[in-house]
Scaffold this motif. Structure first.
Motif, PDB file in Angstrom:
ATOM      1  N   GLU A  53      -2.578  15.019   6.932  1.00 56.85           N
ATOM      2  CA  GLU A  53      -2.145  16.339   6.465  1.00 56.85           C
ATOM      3  C   GLU A  53      -1.427  16.241   5.122  1.00 56.85           C
ATOM      4  OE1 GLU A  53       1.024  19.368   8.077  1.00 56.85           O
ATOM      5  OE2 GLU A  53      -0.400  18.846   9.661  1.00 56.85           O
ATOM      6  N   LYS A  54      -0.664  15.159   4.940  1.00 63.32           N
ATOM      7  CA  LYS A  54       0.155  15.032   3.725  1.00 63.32           C
ATOM      8  C   LYS A  54      -0.523  14.206   2.635  1.00 63.32           C
ATOM      9  CE  LYS A  54       3.506  17.235   5.761  1.00 63.32           C
ATOM     10  NZ  LYS A  54       3.842  18.615   5.367  1.00 63.32           N
ATOM     11  N   ASN A  55      -1.692  13.630   2.933  1.00 68.57           N
ATOM     12  CA  ASN A  55      -2.369  12.830   1.904  1.00 68.57           C
ATOM     13  C   ASN A  55      -2.778  13.723   0.741  1.00 68.57           C
ATOM     14  OD1 ASN A  55      -2.207  10.782   3.752  1.00 68.57           O
ATOM     15  ND2 ASN A  55      -4.400  10.646   4.178  1.00 68.57           N
ATOM     16  N   ARG A  56      -2.518  13.261  -0.468  1.00 68.46           N
ATOM     17  CA  ARG A  56      -2.914  14.030  -1.653  1.00 68.46           C
ATOM     18  C   ARG A  56      -3.761  13.111  -2.536  1.00 68.46           C
ATOM     19  NH1 ARG A  56      -2.225  17.213   1.422  1.00 68.46           N
ATOM     20  NH2 ARG A  56      -0.425  18.558   1.729  1.00 68.46           N
ATOM     21  N   GLU A 112      -9.746  26.432 -17.523  1.00 66.55           N
ATOM     22  CA  GLU A 112     -10.127  27.704 -16.887  1.00 66.55           C
ATOM     23  C   GLU A 112      -9.042  28.148 -15.918  1.00 66.55           C
ATOM     24  OE1 GLU A 112     -14.049  28.729 -15.118  1.00 66.55           O
ATOM     25  OE2 GLU A 112     -14.644  26.805 -16.013  1.00 66.55           O
ATOM     26  N   ALA A 113      -8.416  29.276 -16.181  1.00 70.84           N
ATOM     27  CA  ALA A 113      -7.399  29.803 -15.263  1.00 70.84           C
ATOM     28  C   ALA A 113      -8.071  30.304 -13.983  1.00 70.84           C
ATOM     29  CB  ALA A 113      -6.650  30.944 -15.943  1.00 70.84           C
ATOM     30  N   PRO A 114      -7.375  30.302 -12.832  1.00 70.41           N
ATOM     31  CA  PRO A 114      -5.993  29.847 -12.705  1.00 70.41           C
ATOM     32  C   PRO A 114      -5.882  28.321 -12.679  1.00 70.41           C
ATOM     33  CG  PRO A 114      -6.839  30.561 -10.571  1.00 70.41           C
ATOM     34  CD  PRO A 114      -7.911  30.845 -11.569  1.00 70.41           C
ATOM     35  N   PHE A 115      -4.719  27.862 -13.175  1.00 67.96           N
ATOM     36  CA  PHE A 115      -4.409  26.428 -13.146  1.00 67.96           C
ATOM     37  C   PHE A 115      -3.567  26.145 -11.903  1.00 67.96           C
ATOM     38  CE2 PHE A 115      -4.766  27.857 -17.549  1.00 67.96           C
ATOM     39  CZ  PHE A 115      -5.827  27.067 -17.967  1.00 67.96           C
ATOM     40  N   GLU A 116      -3.788  24.968 -11.304  1.00 71.94           N
ATOM     41  CA  GLU A 116      -3.025  24.634 -10.094  1.00 71.94           C
ATOM     42  C   GLU A 116      -2.349  23.280 -10.266  1.00 71.94           C
ATOM     43  OE1 GLU A 116      -4.585  25.784  -6.117  1.00 71.94           O
ATOM     44  OE2 GLU A 116      -6.481  25.916  -7.205  1.00 71.94           O
ATOM     45  N   ALA A 117      -1.192  23.149  -9.643  1.00 72.42           N
ATOM     46  CA  ALA A 117      -0.475  21.867  -9.679  1.00 72.42           C
ATOM     47  C   ALA A 117      -0.005  21.525  -8.266  1.00 72.42           C
ATOM     48  CB  ALA A 117       0.729  21.963 -10.604  1.00 72.42           C
ATOM     49  N   PHE A 118      -0.120  20.246  -7.928  1.00 74.70           N
ATOM     50  CA  PHE A 118       0.315  19.764  -6.611  1.00 74.70           C
ATOM     51  C   PHE A 118       1.368  18.682  -6.828  1.00 74.70           C
ATOM     52  CE2 PHE A 118      -3.913  21.422  -6.291  1.00 74.70           C
ATOM     53  CZ  PHE A 118      -3.861  22.211  -5.151  1.00 74.70           C
ATOM     54  N   PRO A 119       2.648  18.976  -6.519  1.00 78.37           N
ATOM     55  CA  PRO A 119       3.684  17.945  -6.686  1.00 78.37           C
ATOM     56  C   PRO A 119       3.543  16.858  -5.621  1.00 78.37           C
ATOM     57  CG  PRO A 119       4.647  20.034  -5.919  1.00 78.37           C
ATOM     58  CD  PRO A 119       3.177  20.258  -6.031  1.00 78.37           C
ATOM     59  N   VAL A 120       3.549  15.606  -6.067  1.00 78.55           N
ATOM     60  CA  VAL A 120       3.355  14.481  -5.145  1.00 78.55           C
ATOM     61  C   VAL A 120       4.458  13.443  -5.320  1.00 78.55           C
ATOM     62  CG1 VAL A 120       0.848  14.713  -4.904  1.00 78.55           C
ATOM     63  CG2 VAL A 120       1.763  13.361  -6.797  1.00 78.55           C
ATOM     64  N   ARG A 121       4.685  12.697  -4.244  1.00 79.47           N
ATOM     65  CA  ARG A 121       5.635  11.580  -4.265  1.00 79.47           C
ATOM     66  C   ARG A 121       4.924  10.335  -3.727  1.00 79.47           C
ATOM     67  NH1 ARG A 121      10.405  11.846  -2.091  1.00 79.47           N
ATOM     68  NH2 ARG A 121      10.684  14.099  -1.974  1.00 79.47           N
ATOM     69  N   HIS A 129       0.885  -1.176   0.000  1.00 83.97           N
ATOM     70  CA  HIS A 129       0.000   0.000   0.000  1.00 83.97           C
ATOM     71  C   HIS A 129       0.911   1.210   0.000  1.00 83.97           C
ATOM     72  CE1 HIS A 129      -2.530   3.137   1.610  1.00 83.97           C
ATOM     73  NE2 HIS A 129      -3.493   2.354   2.046  1.00 83.97           N
ATOM     74  N   ALA A 130       0.861   1.992  -1.063  1.00 82.07           N
ATOM     75  CA  ALA A 130       1.683   3.210  -1.149  1.00 82.07           C
ATOM     76  C   ALA A 130       0.857   4.249  -1.896  1.00 82.07           C
ATOM     77  CB  ALA A 130       2.977   2.928  -1.890  1.00 82.07           C
ATOM     78  N   SER A 131       0.753   5.446  -1.350  1.00 78.91           N
ATOM     79  CA  SER A 131      -0.225   6.397  -1.884  1.00 78.91           C
ATOM     80  C   SER A 131       0.408   7.740  -2.228  1.00 78.91           C
ATOM     81  CB  SER A 131      -1.344   6.571  -0.851  1.00 78.91           C
ATOM     82  OG  SER A 131      -0.842   7.182   0.309  1.00 78.91           O
ATOM     83  N   PRO A 132      -0.318   8.596  -2.967  1.00 76.89           N
ATOM     84  CA  PRO A 132       0.236   9.918  -3.303  1.00 76.89           C
ATOM     85  C   PRO A 132       0.301  10.797  -2.059  1.00 76.89           C
ATOM     86  CG  PRO A 132      -1.711   9.402  -4.651  1.00 76.89           C
ATOM     87  CD  PRO A 132      -1.650   8.389  -3.569  1.00 76.89           C
ATOM     88  N   GLN A 133       1.468  11.346  -1.828  1.00 78.58           N
ATOM     89  CA  GLN A 133       1.694  12.194  -0.655  1.00 78.58           C
ATOM     90  C   GLN A 133       2.327  13.504  -1.095  1.00 78.58           C
ATOM     91  OE1 GLN A 133       1.094  11.207   2.824  1.00 78.58           O
ATOM     92  NE2 GLN A 133      -0.223   9.829   1.654  1.00 78.58           N
ATOM     93  N   ASP A 134       2.154  14.522  -0.277  1.00 80.02           N
ATOM     94  CA  ASP A 134       2.793  15.800  -0.567  1.00 80.02           C
ATOM     95  C   ASP A 134       4.290  15.575  -0.786  1.00 80.02           C
ATOM     96  OD1 ASP A 134       1.869  18.968   0.132  1.00 80.02           O
ATOM     97  OD2 ASP A 134       4.021  18.555  -0.026  1.00 80.02           O
ATOM     98  N   ILE A 135       4.861  16.358  -1.677  1.00 79.08           N
ATOM     99  CA  ILE A 135       6.280  16.212  -1.986  1.00 79.08           C
ATOM    100  C   ILE A 135       7.148  16.377  -0.740  1.00 79.08           C
ATOM    101  CG2 ILE A 135       6.643  18.661  -2.609  1.00 79.08           C
ATOM    102  CD1 ILE A 135       7.917  15.734  -4.680  1.00 79.08           C
ATOM    103  N   ASP A 136       6.663  17.125   0.263  1.00 82.45           N
ATOM    104  CA  ASP A 136       7.496  17.326   1.461  1.00 82.45           C
ATOM    105  C   ASP A 136       7.168  16.340   2.589  1.00 82.45           C
ATOM    106  OD1 ASP A 136       5.203  18.239   2.649  1.00 82.45           O
ATOM    107  OD2 ASP A 136       6.040  20.157   3.305  1.00 82.45           O
TER     108      ASP A 136
END
Ligand SMILES: Cc1cc2nc3c(=O)[nH]c(=O)nc-3n(C[C@H](O)[C@H](O)[C@H](O)COP(=O)(O)OP(=O)(O)OC[C@H]3O[C@@H](n4cnc5c(N)ncnc54)[C@H](O)[C@@H]3O)c2cc1C
Length: 491
Positions: free
Chosen positions: A277-280, A412-421, A256-263
């Motif tokens: 808090e870090k779950n993405r 539709e702007a603004p566009f957002e990106a969330f870096p995940v690890r 089990h390994a999931s998307p998490q905040d890059i930090d």
């Protein structure tokens, strides 16, 4: 070196949920129970103390009522509008679906048919539940989350006379001349301590916090992965049991390994709890790209709670082990973000080019990927679902990698990106137990006298993927069974 020796009827290794359920079940028979925990008291509770929810069978209001203390009838009815029931057949199908029909059916039978009885048993011991959040597939959460559950477990056990030994790591199993397990050698700050017992329950997690075992069983790259949970689950129980001939079971090459905040930090301990808090887990509503600006997986081939546990592996195999969840203004106006995204690492821009530049994503590829995606969004899609327990069938048409649900154009702007690890949650490889007794099986095809296992240590249920909330349920059910049978075997 201490030559101390301590006697119990049942020794339980670990203070996570599986261990505490085992200890509760043993202590209720009158057995003298000793509990060994590698961590200090402030960090007791294992990964279980970091959890939020639990997946169990319920057929309606009557099944939920005994579990809640302060939730009104009206609130329960509202919860049931979102998720009216999860029958035994539903829960069976969910696990078979996520594991591609590879779950051990004897284990699964017990997991499914005992789940409601087990949560009612937990309620009878003093636990209670509160309404689950709209962001997951489970209707009620333990009061106080996993942290609250684990503190209550320990308080109840202390009151019932179980003895806790903190900073005491089990290192070896002791056996008599007939091969019966008769205790545990442990390492405490004072040196080695011998715990003698008539039965031993191992519930000390899998090998997710052991880089050598991760690389060995999961493959290259897994040694350096960050762990969402505690640093204590280093496969000790598995090693000890395999050393005396226990049978390995289930999927040792998946986890089990999931998307998490890059930090995401390298580990999390219960006393520094940052639950969720870090779950993405916005992947089903987003478009995920790698640093080459290319998609690499169907972000929504199933519900969020049935896809997040396999996403980590897909992200880990991307260049640099990084991916980006891309959303546009509509995600904000539709209120799709769970509260924990308020603290997410993020980038925002009014053009796709600027967004890609800011994150060092290949700009040309990124713009092409989004434009091809937008062109593959059919005009005649069904209504969008904001209910995370409902798939809406809004699928792209004609893409090599489809997006099967929740499809909307990114325009539709603004566009957002969330870096995940990739964040390692727990590994699926475990021991073969008899599902009816939780007794560990020997490679010779016989049970090992005096040895029981539960929780992450029991293999077979999960293969390749997992359904949210299942770990706490399996730990409760098989922990209870292990404790009851370990206590029964002392006479
Ligand atoms: C951040 C996070 C969130 C999660 N959220 C959920 C969720 O919401 N719902 C859900 O169902 N599952 C969730 N999971 C998965 C869940 O935590 C596990 O499935 C479950 O907790 C396993 O319980 P366990 O008792 O087997 O292990 P643990 O709770 O990890 O307990 C193992 C214990 O053994 C101790 N130990 C290890 N080695 C030794 C040793 N040699 N001697 C003595 N003690 C030892 C550890 O310190 C620990 O206390 C989550 C996991 C993580 C990491």
């Amino acid at each position: 070196m201490s030559d101390e020796s301590i006697n119990y009827d049942v020794v339980v290794v670990g203070t996570g949920n599986a261990a505490c359920c085992a200890a509760l079940a043993a202590v209720e028979t009158g057995a003298r129970v000793g509990i060994l925990e590698k961590a200090a008291k402030r960090d007791r509770g294992g990964n279980s103390a970091l959890t939020g929810h639990i997946r169990f069978v319920f057929n309606g209001l009557e099944d939920l009522r005994p579990l809640v203390k302060s939730t009104t009838e009206e609130e329960l009815r509202r919860l049931l509008e979102r998720l009216p029931r999860r029958t035994e057949a539903d829960m069976w199908d969910e696990v078979m679906r996520v594991t591609n029909n590879q779950s051990d059916q004897d284990m699964l039978q017990v997991h499914v048919t005992e789940s409601l009885k087990t949560v009612h048993w937990l309620a009878s011991k003093g636990h209670d539940w509160v309404p689950g959040s709209q962001w997951n597939e489970n209707i009620l959460n333990p009061n106080g989350g996993g942290w609250g559950l684990q503190q209550r477990h320990c308080t109840i056990l202390e009151k019932l006379g179980a003895q806790f030994h903190y900073e005491t790591a089990a290192v070896d199993l002791i056996r008599d001349a007939h091969g019966r397990v008769t205790g545990v050698q442990a390492l405490s700050p004072q040196g080695h301590v011998q715990f003698n017992a008539k039965s031993v329950v191992l519930a000390c997690g899998s090998f997710e916090a052991n880089p050598q075992m991760r690389a060995q069983y999961l493959g290259p790259g897994w040694d350096m992965v960050r762990v969402r949970g505690v640093p204590f689950n280093t496969g000790d129980g598995l090693r000890m049991a395999l050393n005396i001939g226990a049978m390995a079971h289930g999927s040792w090459s998946s986890c089990h390994a999931s998307p998490q905040d890059i930090d995401l930090p390298p580990f999390t301990v219960p006393s520094g709890v940052i639950h969720a808090e870090k779950n993405r887990y916005m992947h089903p509503y987003s478009l995920m790209v790698n640093t080459n600006g290319e998609r690499f997986i169907d972000e929504a081939d199933d519900l969020r709670g049935k896809t997040y546990a396999k996403m980590g592996r897909a992200i880990l195999t991307q260049p640099g082990g990084v991916a980006f969840q891309i959303l546009d203004k509509k995600a904000r106006t539709m209120n799709l973000y769970p509260p924990n995204y308020a603290k997410a690492t993020t980038a925002k821009a009014n053009t796709l080019e600027k967004l890609a530049q800011e994150l060092d994503i290949n700009v040309a590829n990124f713009v092409r990927t989004i434009s091809e995606f937008n062109a593959a969004v059919p005009a005649d899609l069904p209504p969008f679902s904001t209910n995370v327990v409902v798939l809406d069938g809004r699928s792209t048409r004609g893409l090599a990698i489809p997006k099967s649900n929740y499809t909307v154009r990114i325009d539709e702007a603004p566009f957002e990106a969330f870096p995940v690890r990739c964040g390692m949650t727990f590994t699926f490889g475990g021991l073969k137990i008899d599902p009816k007794t939780a007794q560990v099986q020997h490679v010779a095809g016989r049970p090992i006298p005096g040895l029981y296992a539960a929780g992450e240590m029991a293999g077979g249920l999960w293969v390749g993927n997992y359904a949210s909330g299942s770990g706490m349920m399996a730990g409760s059910t098989f922990g209870r069974i292990a404790g009851a049978h370990a206590a029964a075997a002392i006479h």
